[in-house]
Design a protein around this motif. Structure first.
Motif, short mmCIF file in Angstrom:
data_model
loop_
_atom_site.label_atom_id
_atom_site.label_comp_id
_atom_site.label_asym_id
_atom_site.label_seq_id
_atom_site.Cartn_x
_atom_site.Cartn_y
_atom_site.Cartn_z
N SER A 37 0.85 -1.18 0.00
CA SER A 37 0.00 0.00 0.00
C SER A 37 0.88 1.23 0.00
N ASP A 38 0.44 2.25 -0.74
CA ASP A 38 1.19 3.48 -0.78
C ASP A 38 0.64 4.50 0.21
N LYS A 39 -0.32 4.08 1.05
CA LYS A 39 -0.88 4.99 2.04
C LYS A 39 0.13 5.20 3.17
N GLN A 43 -2.25 6.94 8.22
CA GLN A 43 -3.55 6.86 7.54
C GLN A 43 -4.07 5.43 7.57
N GLU A 44 -3.19 4.46 7.39
CA GLU A 44 -3.61 3.06 7.48
C GLU A 44 -4.15 2.74 8.87
#
Length: 295
Positions: A37-39, A43-44
């Motif tokens: 994931s690029d989050k 935020q995750e």
């Protein structure tokens, strides 16, 4: 099969490399192979906590222990279980380790042993969140003092992750189907968290005053004054020790990738402070809770 046929089955080198790259990316993108994931990590974490808020219910089992100088304190280990219902109701109860290291409900298989006082005391409590605060509906013992379960409320622990100042990072090497986040509170936030917990505990054992006026009734004035003086002395000693302490608080949150919901929460708090002997003492408090049976 002719030689021509064999030649037609061979792929050019560049095509084979392309296929290998595509297959590798496909495996990485599948949850079963470990999602990427690029989050940002924070935020995750927010998304996982938001998903937990929307869950109707879940069951959990956990353990807690205290270590002094890296060695377990005798009879400090506590095994517990419980469930969440209707988003804001939590029931917790102690568990007993069996001969194989597994756990059994103290309210069932271990009840007879508990009555014979051959095992540690059993606790039970029901909590409900009202107006943003967790309150105890019922509990054993009836008084909150001495009951460790309210502090082990897993929803409360997750809520604290959302509000406290912290640094969130992603951990590499999570097992298949999971991802793991490391959450470390800032030193100031870790001190603030521990200070609030100790203040609540001290108020519960306050011998007289507005917090427990019923206990002052029927006691001689001199006894009440002496008890209050002792409480104030110990409270001040605790505050001074807290000022001198170095505190760290680190959480590891394992997340089920498929549901994007908590699978395990581990918390380690270390407190280093000067001892009476002049050397530094270290206390380590560890908790671990596993979530299962989401509804």
């Amino acid at each position: 099969m002719t030689g021509k046929g064999l030649n037609t089955m061979k792929l050019p080198l560049w095509r084979r490399e392309t296929i290998l790259v595509v297959l590798s990316l496909y495996c990485l993108l599948c949850s079963g192979c470990g999602a990427i994931s690029d989050k940002p990590a924070d935020q995750e974490l927010s998304l996982v906590l938001a998903g937990m808020d929307g869950t109707d219910g879940v069951s959990f089992e956990g353990a807690a222990a205290l270590l002094l100088g890296g060695k377990p304190v005798e009879q400090s280990a506590l095994y517990y279980g419980g469930k969440v219902a209707d988003h804001n109701k939590v029931s917790l109860y102690t568990l007993l380790p069996d001969e194989n290291g597994k756990t059994k409900s103290a309210a069932k298989a271990g009840l007879k042993k508990l009555e014979q006082r051959q095992t540690p005391e059993a606790y039970y409590t029901q909590l409900e969140k009202k107006d943003g605060e967790w309150t105890m509906l019922t509990g054993t013992p009836a008084a909150n003092a001495g009951n460790p379960l309210p502090a082990l409320n897993p929803l409360l622990q997750l809520e604290e992750l959302e509000g406290n100042e912290k640094k969130v990072t992603k951990r590499a090497g999570a097992v298949r189907g999971t991802k793991e986040l490391r959450i470390e509170l800032t030193p100031g936030e870790a001190r603030k968290q521990l200070s609030a917990e100790l203040e609540r505990e001290m108020l519960l054992i306050r011998p007289s005053g507005d917090s427990k006026p019923q206990e002052a009734a029927g006691k001689p004035k001199q006894v009440n004054e002496a008890m209050m003086a002792l409480w104030e002395q110990k409270d001040e000693e605790l505050r001074q020790r807290l000022k001198q302490a170095e505190i760290s608080s680190v959480y590891y949150l394992k997340v089920d990738v498929k549901r994007n919901l908590p699978k395990r929460l581990t918390w380690t708090r270390k407190v280093n402070y000067p001892s009476a002997a002049g050397s530094d003492a270290e206390e380590t408090y560890i908790t671990k809770v596993d979530f299962y049976g989401y509804r």
